[in-house]
Scaffold this motif. Structure first.
Motif, PDB file in Angstrom:
ATOM      1  N   SER A  25      39.553  39.401  41.455  1.00 21.00           N
ATOM      2  CA  SER A  25      40.995  39.622  41.290  1.00 21.00           C
ATOM      3  C   SER A  25      41.316  41.054  41.704  1.00 21.00           C
ATOM      4  O   SER A  25      40.634  41.993  41.291  1.00 21.00           O
ATOM      5  CB  SER A  25      41.419  39.410  39.834  1.00 21.00           C
ATOM      6  N   GLY A  26      42.351  41.219  42.506  1.00 21.46           N
ATOM      7  CA  GLY A  26      42.675  42.567  42.957  1.00 21.46           C
ATOM      8  C   GLY A  26      44.155  42.770  43.195  1.00 21.46           C
ATOM      9  O   GLY A  26      44.930  41.812  43.318  1.00 21.46           O
ATOM     10  N   ASP A  27      44.562  44.013  43.243  1.00 22.57           N
ATOM     11  CA  ASP A  27      45.913  44.346  43.673  1.00 22.57           C
ATOM     12  C   ASP A  27      45.877  45.615  44.507  1.00 22.57           C
ATOM     13  O   ASP A  27      44.920  46.386  44.464  1.00 22.57           O
ATOM     14  CB  ASP A  27      46.883  44.466  42.494  1.00 22.57           C
ATOM     15  N   VAL A  28      46.908  45.797  45.277  1.00 22.45           N
ATOM     16  CA  VAL A  28      46.988  46.926  46.200  1.00 22.45           C
ATOM     17  C   VAL A  28      47.675  48.090  45.510  1.00 22.45           C
ATOM     18  O   VAL A  28      48.724  47.923  44.870  1.00 22.45           O
ATOM     19  CB  VAL A  28      47.749  46.526  47.481  1.00 22.45           C
ATOM     20  N   ILE A  35      39.982  46.365  42.148  1.00 29.33           N
ATOM     21  CA  ILE A  35      39.397  45.022  42.103  1.00 29.33           C
ATOM     22  C   ILE A  35      38.508  44.863  40.869  1.00 29.33           C
ATOM     23  O   ILE A  35      37.692  45.728  40.556  1.00 29.33           O
ATOM     24  CB  ILE A  35      38.563  44.734  43.374  1.00 29.33           C
ATOM     25  N   SER A  36      38.695  43.745  40.200  1.00 28.39           N
ATOM     26  CA  SER A  36      37.847  43.346  39.085  1.00 28.39           C
ATOM     27  C   SER A  36      37.216  42.010  39.451  1.00 28.39           C
ATOM     28  O   SER A  36      37.922  41.075  39.830  1.00 28.39           O
ATOM     29  CB  SER A  36      38.695  43.202  37.815  1.00 28.39           C
ATOM     30  N   PHE A  37      35.877  41.937  39.379  1.00 32.67           N
ATOM     31  CA  PHE A  37      35.252  40.647  39.639  1.00 32.67           C
ATOM     32  C   PHE A  37      34.328  40.278  38.488  1.00 32.67           C
ATOM     33  O   PHE A  37      33.796  41.141  37.798  1.00 32.67           O
ATOM     34  CB  PHE A  37      34.538  40.616  40.998  1.00 32.67           C
ATOM     35  N   ALA A  38      34.213  38.984  38.265  1.00 33.12           N
ATOM     36  CA  ALA A  38      33.460  38.487  37.119  1.00 33.12           C
ATOM     37  C   ALA A  38      32.639  37.274  37.507  1.00 33.12           C
ATOM     38  O   ALA A  38      32.990  36.530  38.428  1.00 33.12           O
ATOM     39  CB  ALA A  38      34.419  38.127  35.982  1.00 33.12           C
ATOM     40  N   ILE A  39      31.531  37.076  36.792  1.00 33.40           N
ATOM     41  CA  ILE A  39      30.697  35.887  36.951  1.00 33.40           C
ATOM     42  C   ILE A  39      30.564  35.227  35.592  1.00 33.40           C
ATOM     43  O   ILE A  39      30.208  35.890  34.613  1.00 33.40           O
ATOM     44  CB  ILE A  39      29.309  36.253  37.500  1.00 33.40           C
ATOM     45  N   ALA A  40      30.867  33.935  35.530  1.00 33.67           N
ATOM     46  CA  ALA A  40      30.745  33.198  34.273  1.00 33.67           C
ATOM     47  C   ALA A  40      30.650  31.707  34.564  1.00 33.67           C
ATOM     48  O   ALA A  40      30.999  31.238  35.655  1.00 33.67           O
ATOM     49  CB  ALA A  40      31.941  33.484  33.359  1.00 33.67           C
ATOM     50  N   GLY A  72      40.673  38.693  35.308  1.00 35.23           N
ATOM     51  CA  GLY A  72      42.068  39.090  35.120  1.00 35.23           C
ATOM     52  C   GLY A  72      42.225  40.184  34.084  1.00 35.23           C
ATOM     53  O   GLY A  72      42.982  41.138  34.276  1.00 35.23           O
ATOM     54  N   ARG A  73      41.490  40.056  32.981  1.00 34.85           N
ATOM     55  CA  ARG A  73      41.546  41.074  31.922  1.00 34.85           C
ATOM     56  C   ARG A  73      41.023  42.415  32.439  1.00 34.85           C
ATOM     57  O   ARG A  73      41.591  43.471  32.149  1.00 34.85           O
ATOM     58  CB  ARG A  73      40.728  40.611  30.725  1.00 34.85           C
ATOM     59  N   GLY A  74      39.961  42.353  33.218  1.00 34.87           N
ATOM     60  CA  GLY A  74      39.393  43.579  33.770  1.00 34.87           C
ATOM     61  C   GLY A  74      40.373  44.298  34.677  1.00 34.87           C
ATOM     62  O   GLY A  74      40.498  45.527  34.629  1.00 34.87           O
ATOM     63  N   LEU A  75      41.097  43.541  35.498  1.00 30.05           N
ATOM     64  CA  LEU A  75      42.065  44.154  36.403  1.00 30.05           C
ATOM     65  C   LEU A  75      43.176  44.853  35.624  1.00 30.05           C
ATOM     66  O   LEU A  75      43.593  45.960  35.963  1.00 30.05           O
ATOM     67  CB  LEU A  75      42.654  43.091  37.338  1.00 30.05           C
ATOM     68  N   LYS A  76      43.647  44.219  34.562  1.00 33.04           N
ATOM     69  CA  LYS A  76      44.702  44.821  33.736  1.00 33.04           C
ATOM     70  C   LYS A  76      44.225  46.104  33.061  1.00 33.04           C
ATOM     71  O   LYS A  76      45.020  47.016  32.816  1.00 33.04           O
ATOM     72  CB  LYS A  76      45.168  43.820  32.675  1.00 33.04           C
ATOM     73  N   ASN A  77      42.933  46.160  32.748  1.00 36.61           N
ATOM     74  CA  ASN A  77      42.393  47.310  32.024  1.00 36.61           C
ATOM     75  C   ASN A  77      41.977  48.467  32.938  1.00 36.61           C
ATOM     76  O   ASN A  77      41.653  49.548  32.458  1.00 36.61           O
ATOM     77  CB  ASN A  77      41.192  46.884  31.172  1.00 36.61           C
ATOM     78  N   LEU A  78      41.978  48.235  34.257  1.00 42.10           N
ATOM     79  CA  LEU A  78      41.606  49.304  35.180  1.00 42.10           C
ATOM     80  C   LEU A  78      42.679  50.389  35.182  1.00 42.10           C
ATOM     81  O   LEU A  78      43.860  50.106  35.362  1.00 42.10           O
ATOM     82  CB  LEU A  78      41.440  48.749  36.598  1.00 42.10           C
ATOM     83  N   LYS A  79      42.243  51.624  34.999  1.00 43.88           N
ATOM     84  CA  LYS A  79      43.169  52.746  35.021  1.00 43.88           C
ATOM     85  C   LYS A  79      42.731  53.741  36.097  1.00 43.88           C
ATOM     86  O   LYS A  79      43.206  53.708  37.213  1.00 43.88           O
ATOM     87  CB  LYS A  79      43.242  53.393  33.643  1.00 43.88           C
ATOM     88  N   PHE A 126      27.842  50.295  39.273  1.00 44.07           N
ATOM     89  CA  PHE A 126      29.112  50.023  39.939  1.00 44.07           C
ATOM     90  C   PHE A 126      30.110  51.161  39.762  1.00 44.07           C
ATOM     91  O   PHE A 126      31.017  51.324  40.570  1.00 44.07           O
ATOM     92  CB  PHE A 126      29.706  48.708  39.430  1.00 44.07           C
ATOM     93  N   LYS A 127      29.956  51.952  38.723  1.00 42.45           N
ATOM     94  CA  LYS A 127      30.789  53.148  38.587  1.00 42.45           C
ATOM     95  C   LYS A 127      30.488  54.132  39.726  1.00 42.45           C
ATOM     96  O   LYS A 127      31.394  54.745  40.300  1.00 42.45           O
ATOM     97  CB  LYS A 127      30.549  53.818  37.232  1.00 42.45           C
ATOM     98  N   TYR A 128      29.211  54.278  40.030  1.00 36.86           N
ATOM     99  CA  TYR A 128      28.835  55.139  41.159  1.00 36.86           C
ATOM    100  C   TYR A 128      29.302  54.545  42.487  1.00 36.86           C
ATOM    101  O   TYR A 128      29.762  55.264  43.385  1.00 36.86           O
ATOM    102  CB  TYR A 128      27.324  55.350  41.182  1.00 36.86           C
ATOM    103  N   LEU A 129      29.178  53.218  42.614  1.00 38.83           N
ATOM    104  CA  LEU A 129      29.644  52.544  43.831  1.00 38.83           C
ATOM    105  C   LEU A 129      31.143  52.747  44.014  1.00 38.83           C
ATOM    106  O   LEU A 129      31.608  53.025  45.125  1.00 38.83           O
ATOM    107  CB  LEU A 129      29.319  51.055  43.748  1.00 38.83           C
ATOM    108  N   ASP A 130      31.892  52.622  42.938  1.00 36.73           N
ATOM    109  CA  ASP A 130      33.338  52.821  42.984  1.00 36.73           C
ATOM    110  C   ASP A 130      33.669  54.223  43.488  1.00 36.73           C
ATOM    111  O   ASP A 130      34.536  54.411  44.358  1.00 36.73           O
ATOM    112  CB  ASP A 130      33.917  52.596  41.590  1.00 36.73           C
ATOM    113  N   LYS A 131      32.989  55.204  42.970  1.00 39.80           N
ATOM    114  CA  LYS A 131      33.218  56.589  43.392  1.00 39.80           C
ATOM    115  C   LYS A 131      32.908  56.756  44.879  1.00 39.80           C
ATOM    116  O   LYS A 131      33.650  57.412  45.608  1.00 39.80           O
ATOM    117  CB  LYS A 131      32.350  57.533  42.562  1.00 39.80           C
ATOM    118  N   GLN A 132      31.815  56.154  45.325  1.00 41.50           N
ATOM    119  CA  GLN A 132      31.420  56.243  46.726  1.00 41.50           C
ATOM    120  C   GLN A 132      32.480  55.627  47.638  1.00 41.50           C
ATOM    121  O   GLN A 132      32.892  56.226  48.639  1.00 41.50           O
ATOM    122  CB  GLN A 132      30.074  55.535  46.938  1.00 41.50           C
ATOM    123  N   ILE A 133      32.951  54.426  47.284  1.00 43.49           N
ATOM    124  CA  ILE A 133      33.934  53.747  48.128  1.00 43.49           C
ATOM    125  C   ILE A 133      35.264  54.489  48.118  1.00 43.49           C
ATOM    126  O   ILE A 133      35.923  54.624  49.150  1.00 43.49           O
ATOM    127  CB  ILE A 133      34.128  52.287  47.669  1.00 43.49           C
TER     128      ILE A 133
END
Length: 216
Positions: A12-15, A89-94, A115-122, A143-150
């Motif tokens: 799930s993502g938004d621009v 972007i928030s992605f989940a596996i379940a 969806g919950r993860g996307l709402k909680n992203l700040k 993934f925190k390090y990956l996020d910073k890299q991207i």
């Protein structure tokens, strides 16, 4: 309605700052998101997508081992459009999903977590969740390090990364340079600056961890 008990992934993502884009930029964005989604469906015909209001998107991934790579492709492909473009972007596996013809009407834990993860992203722009607590714990810090890299990548570096991500690292430097229309040395230097080797290593590690879930 189709019930599936095997794990799926939901992206799930938004621009970011989409309201500040010009009409021309917004059209570029829509075309790019549709291109990404078409490519993901070509990789696995069961994968499905939605676009809401032009700046929110969602993808259901059945080849879950590729969900991290698809997530990175979304971010990198959007950032490659220029400095005005980025996404969260928030992605989940379940497991245990209720899949309907419309992705936006489908239900299940992966949809809820994503969806919950996307709402909680700040401040962050990438988040991973799972009903498998060990999988989530193993990768959250990475993934925190990956996020910073991207986030720190330039649009040009994203352009260089994109063909490598789509081919899952299957391109040689010469093949990459031909696609980009640059010299081998330029492609090699840009790829190294983008952090490709570590991104690829992390993706391979994720694949190894996730493949076992499909057969559990």
């Amino acid at each position: 309605m189709k019930l599936t008990y095997k794990p799926i992934s939901v992206i799930s993502g938004d621009v970011i700052n989409s309201t500040k884009l010009s009409s021309e930029q917004f059209e570029q964005l829509l075309i790019r998101i549709k291109e990404i989604q078409k490519w993901i469906s070509e990789s696995n015909k069961s994968n499905a997508h939605s676009i809401e209001r032009g700046d929110e998107f969602q993808t259901v991934v059945h080849d879950i081992e590729n969900s991290l790579r698809y997530t990175i492709i979304y971010r990198v492909a959007i950032k490659a459009l220029g400095n005005s473009f980025d996404s969260r972007i928030s992605f989940a596996i379940a497991s245990n999903a209720d899949l309907r013809e419309s992705v936006s009407e489908s239900m299940g834990q992966a949809f809820i977590l994503s969806g919950r993860g996307l709402k909680n992203l700040k401040n962050e722009k990438l988040l991973f969740s799972s009903d498998n607590q060990k999988l989530e714990a193993d990768f959250n810090l990475l993934f925190k390090y990956l996020d910073k890299q991207i986030t720190e990548l330039t649009s040009r570096q994203c352009e260089v990364l994109l063909p490598m991500l789509k081919s899952n690292g299957g391109l040689s430097i010469t093949e990459l340079s031909k696609k980009l229309g640059v010299a081998d040395a330029t492609a090699s230097k840009s790829l190294k600056a983008s952090g490709w080797s570590l991104i690829n290593e992390l993706n391979n590690q994720f694949i190894n961890h996730v493949q076992g879930l499909k057969h559990a």
